[in-house]
Design a protein around this motif. Structure first.
Motif, mmCIF file in Angstrom:
data_model
loop_
_atom_site.group_PDB
_atom_site.id
_atom_site.type_symbol
_atom_site.label_atom_id
_atom_site.label_comp_id
_atom_site.label_asym_id
_atom_site.label_seq_id
_atom_site.Cartn_x
_atom_site.Cartn_y
_atom_site.Cartn_z
ATOM 1 N N TYR A 179 0.896 -1.082 0.363
ATOM 2 C CA TYR A 179 -0.167 0.687 -0.342
ATOM 3 C C TYR A 179 0.573 1.109 -0.191
ATOM 4 C CZ TYR A 179 -4.331 -1.996 -0.049
ATOM 5 O OH TYR A 179 -5.635 -3.389 0.679
ATOM 6 N N VAL A 180 1.872 1.400 0.809
ATOM 7 C CA VAL A 180 2.798 2.935 0.769
ATOM 8 C C VAL A 180 3.686 2.675 -0.598
ATOM 9 C CG1 VAL A 180 4.782 3.085 1.908
ATOM 10 C CG2 VAL A 180 2.892 2.134 3.027
ATOM 11 N N THR A 181 3.634 2.223 -0.789
ATOM 12 C CA THR A 181 5.012 1.995 -2.411
ATOM 13 C C THR A 181 3.722 1.855 -3.627
ATOM 14 O OG1 THR A 181 5.264 -0.502 -2.582
ATOM 15 C CG2 THR A 181 7.282 0.701 -1.685
ATOM 16 N N MET A 182 2.716 1.241 -3.367
ATOM 17 C CA MET A 182 1.910 1.722 -4.849
ATOM 18 C C MET A 182 1.292 2.793 -4.749
ATOM 19 S SD MET A 182 1.669 -0.864 -6.782
ATOM 20 C CE MET A 182 3.715 -0.620 -7.127
ATOM 21 N N LEU A 183 1.028 3.453 -3.698
ATOM 22 C CA LEU A 183 -0.072 4.777 -3.436
ATOM 23 C C LEU A 183 1.956 6.177 -3.240
ATOM 24 C CD1 LEU A 183 -2.360 4.454 -0.973
ATOM 25 C CD2 LEU A 183 -2.481 4.467 -2.856
ATOM 26 N N GLY A 184 2.276 6.199 -3.229
ATOM 27 C CA GLY A 184 3.606 7.091 -3.365
ATOM 28 C C GLY A 184 4.090 6.895 -4.360
ATOM 29 N N ALA A 185 3.711 5.840 -5.081
ATOM 30 C CA ALA A 185 4.551 5.463 -7.035
ATOM 31 C C ALA A 185 3.631 6.755 -7.631
ATOM 32 C CB ALA A 185 4.312 4.426 -7.386
ATOM 33 N N ALA A 186 2.571 6.703 -7.075
ATOM 34 C CA ALA A 186 1.301 7.405 -8.237
ATOM 35 C C ALA A 186 1.455 8.638 -7.883
ATOM 36 C CB ALA A 186 -0.333 6.853 -7.821
ATOM 37 N N VAL A 187 1.742 8.944 -6.468
ATOM 38 C CA VAL A 187 1.643 10.073 -6.360
ATOM 39 C C VAL A 187 3.320 11.450 -7.294
ATOM 40 C CG1 VAL A 187 2.525 11.967 -4.581
ATOM 41 C CG2 VAL A 187 0.564 9.997 -4.529
ATOM 42 N N GLY A 188 4.416 9.961 -6.949
ATOM 43 C CA GLY A 188 5.374 10.170 -7.376
ATOM 44 C C GLY A 188 5.179 10.485 -9.112
ATOM 45 N N VAL A 189 4.547 9.779 -9.596
ATOM 46 C CA VAL A 189 3.135 10.187 -11.164
ATOM 47 C C VAL A 189 3.425 11.874 -11.274
ATOM 48 C CG1 VAL A 189 2.323 9.403 -13.315
ATOM 49 C CG2 VAL A 189 3.537 7.778 -11.402
ATOM 50 N N ARG A 190 2.355 12.047 -10.470
ATOM 51 C CA ARG A 190 1.631 13.511 -10.447
ATOM 52 C C ARG A 190 2.336 14.594 -10.064
ATOM 53 N NH1 ARG A 190 -0.428 17.776 -7.844
ATOM 54 N NH2 ARG A 190 -2.066 18.386 -8.390
ATOM 55 N N ASP A 191 3.772 14.050 -9.435
ATOM 56 C CA ASP A 191 4.278 15.364 -8.600
ATOM 57 C C ASP A 191 6.112 14.804 -9.842
ATOM 58 O OD1 ASP A 191 3.022 15.985 -6.965
ATOM 59 O OD2 ASP A 191 4.205 15.233 -5.203
ATOM 60 N N ALA A 192 6.700 14.220 -10.895
ATOM 61 C CA ALA A 192 7.008 14.617 -11.938
ATOM 62 C C ALA A 192 8.411 13.986 -10.906
ATOM 63 C CB ALA A 192 7.053 15.479 -12.904
ATOM 64 N N GLY A 193 8.260 13.218 -10.120
ATOM 65 C CA GLY A 193 8.899 12.325 -9.772
ATOM 66 C C GLY A 193 9.924 10.922 -9.883
ATOM 67 N N HIS A 194 8.735 10.196 -10.927
ATOM 68 C CA HIS A 194 9.251 9.336 -11.859
ATOM 69 C C HIS A 194 10.451 9.507 -12.680
ATOM 70 C CE1 HIS A 194 7.789 11.044 -15.847
ATOM 71 N NE2 HIS A 194 5.728 10.851 -14.425
ATOM 72 N N ILE A 195 10.626 8.149 -13.772
ATOM 73 C CA ILE A 195 11.471 8.264 -15.129
ATOM 74 C C ILE A 195 11.552 9.106 -15.807
ATOM 75 C CG2 ILE A 195 13.521 6.994 -16.086
ATOM 76 C CD1 ILE A 195 13.381 5.014 -13.551
ATOM 77 N N GLY A 196 11.957 9.703 -16.130
ATOM 78 C CA GLY A 196 11.926 11.187 -17.960
ATOM 79 C C GLY A 196 12.683 9.921 -18.235
ATOM 80 N N PHE A 197 12.735 10.993 -19.614
ATOM 81 C CA PHE A 197 14.289 11.461 -20.907
ATOM 82 C C PHE A 197 14.478 12.460 -20.626
ATOM 83 C CE2 PHE A 197 11.000 7.415 -21.739
ATOM 84 C CZ PHE A 197 12.111 6.683 -22.321
ATOM 85 N N GLU A 198 14.815 12.734 -19.685
ATOM 86 C CA GLU A 198 15.518 14.899 -20.054
ATOM 87 C C GLU A 198 16.443 14.733 -20.546
ATOM 88 O OE1 GLU A 198 13.027 16.766 -17.728
ATOM 89 O OE2 GLU A 198 12.297 15.477 -17.265
ATOM 90 N N SER A 199 17.423 13.808 -20.692
ATOM 91 C CA SER A 199 18.429 14.088 -22.076
ATOM 92 C C SER A 199 17.876 14.313 -22.903
ATOM 93 C CB SER A 199 19.672 13.618 -21.175
ATOM 94 O OG SER A 199 19.341 12.701 -21.856
ATOM 95 N N LEU A 200 17.000 13.260 -23.378
ATOM 96 C CA LEU A 200 16.820 13.751 -24.887
ATOM 97 C C LEU A 200 15.463 14.834 -25.155
ATOM 98 C CD1 LEU A 200 15.830 12.210 -27.757
ATOM 99 C CD2 LEU A 200 14.216 10.252 -26.502
ATOM 100 N N LEU A 201 15.034 14.661 -24.181
ATOM 101 C CA LEU A 201 13.941 16.024 -23.813
ATOM 102 C C LEU A 201 14.532 17.251 -24.896
ATOM 103 C CD1 LEU A 201 11.590 14.871 -21.656
ATOM 104 C CD2 LEU A 201 10.819 15.218 -23.242
ATOM 105 N N GLN A 202 15.559 17.758 -23.609
ATOM 106 C CA GLN A 202 17.214 18.486 -23.888
ATOM 107 C C GLN A 202 17.455 19.789 -25.308
ATOM 108 O OE1 GLN A 202 15.790 21.056 -21.185
ATOM 109 N NE2 GLN A 202 15.305 19.533 -20.096
ATOM 110 N N ALA A 203 17.563 17.778 -25.844
ATOM 111 C CA ALA A 203 17.747 18.128 -27.273
ATOM 112 C C ALA A 203 17.082 18.404 -28.360
ATOM 113 C CB ALA A 203 18.474 16.408 -27.825
ATOM 114 N N LEU A 204 15.948 18.521 -28.200
ATOM 115 C CA LEU A 204 14.745 18.657 -29.157
ATOM 116 C C LEU A 204 14.254 20.407 -29.058
ATOM 117 C CD1 LEU A 204 12.587 15.831 -28.471
ATOM 118 C CD2 LEU A 204 13.835 16.212 -30.473
ATOM 119 N N PRO A 205 14.271 20.872 -30.663
ATOM 120 C CA PRO A 205 13.505 21.889 -29.590
ATOM 121 C C PRO A 205 11.717 21.890 -29.347
ATOM 122 C CG PRO A 205 13.093 21.501 -32.069
ATOM 123 C CD PRO A 205 13.733 20.480 -31.329
ATOM 124 N N ALA A 206 11.509 23.396 -28.600
ATOM 125 C CA ALA A 206 10.227 22.848 -27.765
ATOM 126 C C ALA A 206 9.169 22.215 -27.866
ATOM 127 C CB ALA A 206 10.369 24.430 -27.699
ATOM 128 N N GLY A 207 9.035 22.995 -29.105
ATOM 129 C CA GLY A 207 7.593 22.219 -29.598
ATOM 130 C C GLY A 207 7.528 20.538 -29.728
#
Length: 176
Positions: A69-97
């Protein structure tokens, strides 16, 4: 720039965002309470084993269930708070659009993942609901409820991010 939604739709979207924030905060408080209960259950188990010389068998089963219960609810909130794994380096290489389109695409993928997780875990919970956890006397289905809830929350929170991006807004983390 996208067209502004009508005032009624804008109010509805604002209410959705406020609802998601309240839901995320409630999940975090429930997770904190679950963590306290988890520590108490493990502490009682240690006390029973080493002081009373009689291990409470239910404490370990309860602790394992609380971890879910603790980990699953925390994981869902992590998605909302953008605390999950992302593709930041790929995103920074792209133009804004392109960056915005890729971010929306990623949130759509996470939304689909959340829906599939909720559905399949609900099916699993239903398939084992007749069986009982021997030390707790409750249905085995309770093991799959947190993942079902988490999947639904992940889908809701991903949709919130998509709507916010289309409205050129940011999702404010739950603890702010």
């Amino acid at each position: 720039m996208p067209a502004r939604p009508p005032v009624g739709a804008s109010r509805l979207l604002d209410a959705y965002t406020r609802g998601c924030a309240v839901l995320a905060r409630a999940c975090m408080w429930i997770s904190v309470a679950g963590l306290v209960c988890l520590i108490a259950a493990v502490g009682f188990q240690i006390f029973g084993r080493h002081v009373l010389n009689r291990t409470p068998t239910w404490a370990e089963s309860l602790a394992m269930l609380l971890v879910l219960y603790v980990t699953m609810l925390g994981a869902a909130v992590g998605v909302r708070d953008a605390g999950h794994i992302g593709f930041e380096s790929l995103l920074q290489a792209l133009p804004a659009g392109g960056r915005r389109r890729l971010q929306i695409f990623i949130h759509v993928l996470v939304l689909v993942f959340g829906l599939l997780m909720a559905w399949n875990c609900a099916v699993l919970a239903d398939s084992v609901r007749e069986y009982m956890m021997p030390n707790l006397g409750i249905s085995e289905g309770w093991k799959y409820v947190p993942a079902t809830l988490s999947g639904g929350l992940i889908a809701l929170f991903s949709l919130e991010h998509i709507v916010a991006m289309l409205r050129n807004q940011e999702v404010v983390p739950a603890w702010h």
